[in-house]
Design a protein around this motif. Structure first.
Motif, PDB file in Angstrom:
ATOM      1  N   THR A   1      36.181  69.636  21.692  1.00 24.57           N
ATOM      2  CA  THR A   1      35.445  71.408  22.549  1.00 24.57           C
ATOM      3  C   THR A   1      35.787  71.290  23.709  1.00 24.57           C
ATOM      4  OG1 THR A   1      33.856  71.785  22.027  1.00 24.57           O
ATOM      5  CG2 THR A   1      35.751  72.597  20.139  1.00 24.57           C
ATOM      6  N   SER A   2      35.465  69.974  24.594  1.00 18.89           N
ATOM      7  CA  SER A   2      35.373  69.695  25.891  1.00 18.89           C
ATOM      8  C   SER A   2      37.057  69.760  26.733  1.00 18.89           C
ATOM      9  CB  SER A   2      34.242  68.438  26.215  1.00 18.89           C
ATOM     10  OG  SER A   2      35.524  67.469  26.706  1.00 18.89           O
ATOM     11  N   ASP A   3      36.547  70.242  27.855  1.00 16.59           N
ATOM     12  CA  ASP A   3      37.475  70.320  28.875  1.00 16.59           C
ATOM     13  C   ASP A   3      38.086  68.812  29.229  1.00 16.59           C
ATOM     14  OD1 ASP A   3      35.793  69.489  30.253  1.00 16.59           O
ATOM     15  OD2 ASP A   3      35.632  71.054  31.591  1.00 16.59           O
ATOM     16  N   GLN A   4      37.760  68.276  28.113  1.00 18.53           N
ATOM     17  CA  GLN A   4      38.469  66.958  28.431  1.00 18.53           C
ATOM     18  C   GLN A   4      39.846  67.039  27.304  1.00 18.53           C
ATOM     19  OE1 GLN A   4      39.226  64.989  31.041  1.00 18.53           O
ATOM     20  NE2 GLN A   4      37.910  67.409  32.002  1.00 18.53           N
ATOM     21  N   GLU A   5      39.561  67.639  26.046  1.00 20.45           N
ATOM     22  CA  GLU A   5      39.608  67.083  25.048  1.00 20.45           C
ATOM     23  C   GLU A   5      40.924  68.047  24.209  1.00 20.45           C
ATOM     24  OE1 GLU A   5      39.021  64.959  22.181  1.00 20.45           O
ATOM     25  OE2 GLU A   5      37.435  63.946  22.998  1.00 20.45           O
TER      26      GLU A   5
ATOM     27  N   TYR B   1      40.930  71.878  23.168  1.00 23.69           N
ATOM     28  CA  TYR B   1      40.734  72.797  24.747  1.00 23.69           C
ATOM     29  C   TYR B   1      42.448  73.328  25.264  1.00 23.69           C
ATOM     30  CZ  TYR B   1      40.014  74.841  29.510  1.00 23.69           C
ATOM     31  OH  TYR B   1      39.473  74.545  31.012  1.00 23.69           O
ATOM     32  N   ASP B   2      43.283  72.716  25.014  1.00 30.27           N
ATOM     33  CA  ASP B   2      45.055  73.108  24.981  1.00 30.27           C
ATOM     34  C   ASP B   2      45.222  73.710  24.107  1.00 30.27           C
ATOM     35  OD1 ASP B   2      44.944  72.443  27.693  1.00 30.27           O
ATOM     36  OD2 ASP B   2      45.550  69.860  27.474  1.00 30.27           O
TER      37      ASP B   2
ATOM     38  N   LYS C   1      47.430  77.481  24.462  1.00 31.60           N
ATOM     39  CA  LYS C   1      48.179  77.469  25.546  1.00 31.60           C
ATOM     40  C   LYS C   1      49.398  77.100  24.874  1.00 31.60           C
ATOM     41  CE  LYS C   1      45.874  74.735  29.058  1.00 31.60           C
ATOM     42  NZ  LYS C   1      45.565  73.288  29.377  1.00 31.60           N
TER      43      LYS C   1
ATOM     44  N   THR D   1      49.456  64.082  36.182  1.00 34.93           N
ATOM     45  CA  THR D   1      48.341  65.043  36.746  1.00 34.93           C
ATOM     46  C   THR D   1      48.481  65.757  38.279  1.00 34.93           C
ATOM     47  OG1 THR D   1      46.520  63.694  37.455  1.00 34.93           O
ATOM     48  CG2 THR D   1      46.630  64.639  34.914  1.00 34.93           C
TER      49      THR D   1
ATOM     50  N   TRP E   1      48.408  68.763  31.222  1.00 38.85           N
ATOM     51  CA  TRP E   1      47.546  68.693  29.663  1.00 38.85           C
ATOM     52  C   TRP E   1      46.393  68.083  30.385  1.00 38.85           C
ATOM     53  CZ3 TRP E   1      49.433  71.454  26.350  1.00 38.85           C
ATOM     54  CH2 TRP E   1      50.744  71.194  25.929  1.00 38.85           C
ATOM     55  N   THR E   2      45.539  68.391  29.446  1.00 38.42           N
ATOM     56  CA  THR E   2      43.922  68.145  29.754  1.00 38.42           C
ATOM     57  C   THR E   2      43.906  66.577  29.486  1.00 38.42           C
ATOM     58  OG1 THR E   2      43.005  67.865  27.737  1.00 38.42           O
ATOM     59  CG2 THR E   2      42.943  69.792  29.281  1.00 38.42           C
ATOM     60  N   THR E   3      42.818  65.715  30.164  1.00 38.31           N
ATOM     61  CA  THR E   3      42.882  64.287  30.174  1.00 38.31           C
ATOM     62  C   THR E   3      43.291  63.566  28.336  1.00 38.31           C
ATOM     63  OG1 THR E   3      41.289  64.325  31.300  1.00 38.31           O
ATOM     64  CG2 THR E   3      41.406  62.062  30.332  1.00 38.31           C
TER      65      THR E   3
END
Length: 449
Positions: free
Chosen positions: A123-127, A130-131, A134, A151, A157-159
């Motif tokens: 759930t981190s902002d890289q995982e 998180y998206d 959206k 990017t 998208w996140t990483t």
């Protein structure tokens, strides 16, 4: 086919403890060298993005609610696992092994606590999760997925979402749609699928006529130190999907009738879907090629190809072209932390990181397989070789600079196969060594996954 093991005379007979320990010491030296050089690079200002080289982790001794369960599970598997694996009927053995692997993996994750060890992993902002909010339309997401990979644009998208094909993200979106959203449900889903990889490997081995090897390696699959990263990383789930694709193809290739055709077709669907979980898993195609080469079951191969083609056709029709996504990912990878991760270090330090995921027993097993190439039946030997080849190709490609303790899990789960060569009277000790490594990593370090 009988549910009782068939014996292989050359398996697990020669003692050879001295050479085994020498191999383990050599790999330990590689790990120490990777750590020392990694720390030197960090002190020199080279940002290799590893908190505890060669692992992506940080030093943080701790215990948690999973500690006692992990200790008991390790003890029970090491003491009773080999005997039960040799004597139990096949289907109950598979169920028990999957259950033990789930408990082992989840208890290791819970050493870090429920929130930090399970819920927060995805759930981190890289995982991926998180998206998920959206996404309005699933088909719309697939149609425009490639538009948001790069990017250098306002909306991307996140990483982890952008660095992978949309298959894995689609799974998490669908979980959310059916009411299993959030880190807890997603984490448990990953653990359940990833923990089944050891069972799938055993099923494939038995289908190829190596039931004795399958039974002897199952406890090592259960206590694989890589379980530290199976719980919870999506790569652990990838390992399960790839392994079941190979296993179902093996079943379809060695049996006859509609059920065999169905197994091959479903295996092909899974193998096709693997391509949309991670670009690097294209190398996993070496494993089903081994199955087809061994069995020459062209009918099963045809059904598997049909299944894979259906998956490719579905994603393509939905608007995602795999090669376009791959080229975009190469662009963002070149501009990512890979810029400061020197190839000349990671090309060998990655192998040291892999050692944490496979453990000393696998090192000893591989040593034995190399010393006596004909000790293993053809199926187990070639599957192991295919996994090793995939790892080496990924390594020299330069597309795997660090974090391979999780990234290479889909291949690492097959490296337990040569553990079937370890002498019977030593198996308990080697299982204990596997468990000690996993427990040490999880209790002394805080891993990112």
């Amino acid at each position: 086919m009988s549910s009782r093991p068939t014996r292989t005379a050359s398996v697990g007979r020669a003692p050879g403890l001295g050479p085994d320990l020498a191999a383990v010491c050599a790999v330990t030296g590689l790990v120490v060298a990777a750590a020392l050089v990694g720390w030197r690079l960090l002190r020199a200002g080279v940002d290799i993005f590893l908190g505890f080289p060669p692992l992506l982790a940080q030093w943080l001794p701790h215990v948690g609610p999973g500690t006692p369960v992990a200790l008991v599970t390790a003890l029970l598997v090491a003491v009773h696992g080999p005997r039960l694996a040799a004597r139990m009927d096949w289907r109950p053995l598979l169920s028990a092994s999957w259950g033990a692997a789930v408990v082992w993996t989840l208890s290791l994750a819970l050493v870090d606590g429920w929130q930090r060890g399970v819920v927060g992993r995805l759930t981190s902002d890289q995982e991926y999760l998180y998206d998920v909010p959206k996404v309005g339309s699933v088909l719309g997401m697939l149609r425009t997925f490639s538009d948001h990979i790069l990017t250098n644009q306002p909306v991307h998208w996140t990483t982890h979402v952008g660095a992978h094909p949309p298959g894995v993200f689609l799974l998490f979106v669908l979980l959310d749609r059916i009411g299993l959203g959030g880190g807890g449900a997603a984490g448990l889903f990953v653990v359940l699928v990833g923990s089944s990889a050891c069972v799938a490997v055993a099923v494939a081995l038995r289908a190829l006529g190596a039931e004795d090897v399958a039974r002897r390696t199952l406890p090592f699959g259960v206590l694989l130190p890589g379980a530290v990263w199976v719980g919870v990383s999506a790569d652990g789930m990838f390992a399960g999907v790839l392994a079941w694709g190979v296993a179902l193809l093996a079943l379809g290739a060695t049996r006859r009738g509609r059920r065999a055709d169905g197994a091959a077709l479903v295996g092909g669907l899974l193998l096709g879907y693997v391509l949309y979980l991670s670009y690097g898993l294209a190398l996993g195609g070496l494993l089903p090629l081994v199955v087809v080469a061994l069995t020459r079951a062209w009918r099963a191969a045809g059904f598997a190809q049909l299944g894979a083609a259906l998956v490719v056709a579905a994603f393509t029709a939905a608007g995602f072209w795999w090669l376009t996504g791959y080229e975009d990912v190469r662009v963002i990878y070149a501009a990512s932390i890979a810029q400061t991760r020197p190839y000349e270090y990671f090309v060998w330090a990655d192998l040291a990181a892999l050692a944490f995921a496979v453990g000393p027993a696998v090192v000893a097993g591989l040593r034995r397989a190399a010393a006596a190439p004909r000790a293993l039946p053809a199926g187990p030997a070639l599957l192991t070789s295919a996994a090793l080849a995939a790892i080496l190709l990924a390594d020299v490609s330069g597309m795997s600079k660090g974090e391979v303790e999780r990234i290479w899990l889909p291949f690492a789960v097959w490296l337990v196969v040569p553990c079937g060569l370890l002498p019977r009277r030593q198996i308990g000790y080697w299982l204990a060594a596997q468990a000690v490594l996993a427990l040490a990593v999880n209790h002394l370090l805080l891993t990112v996954w």
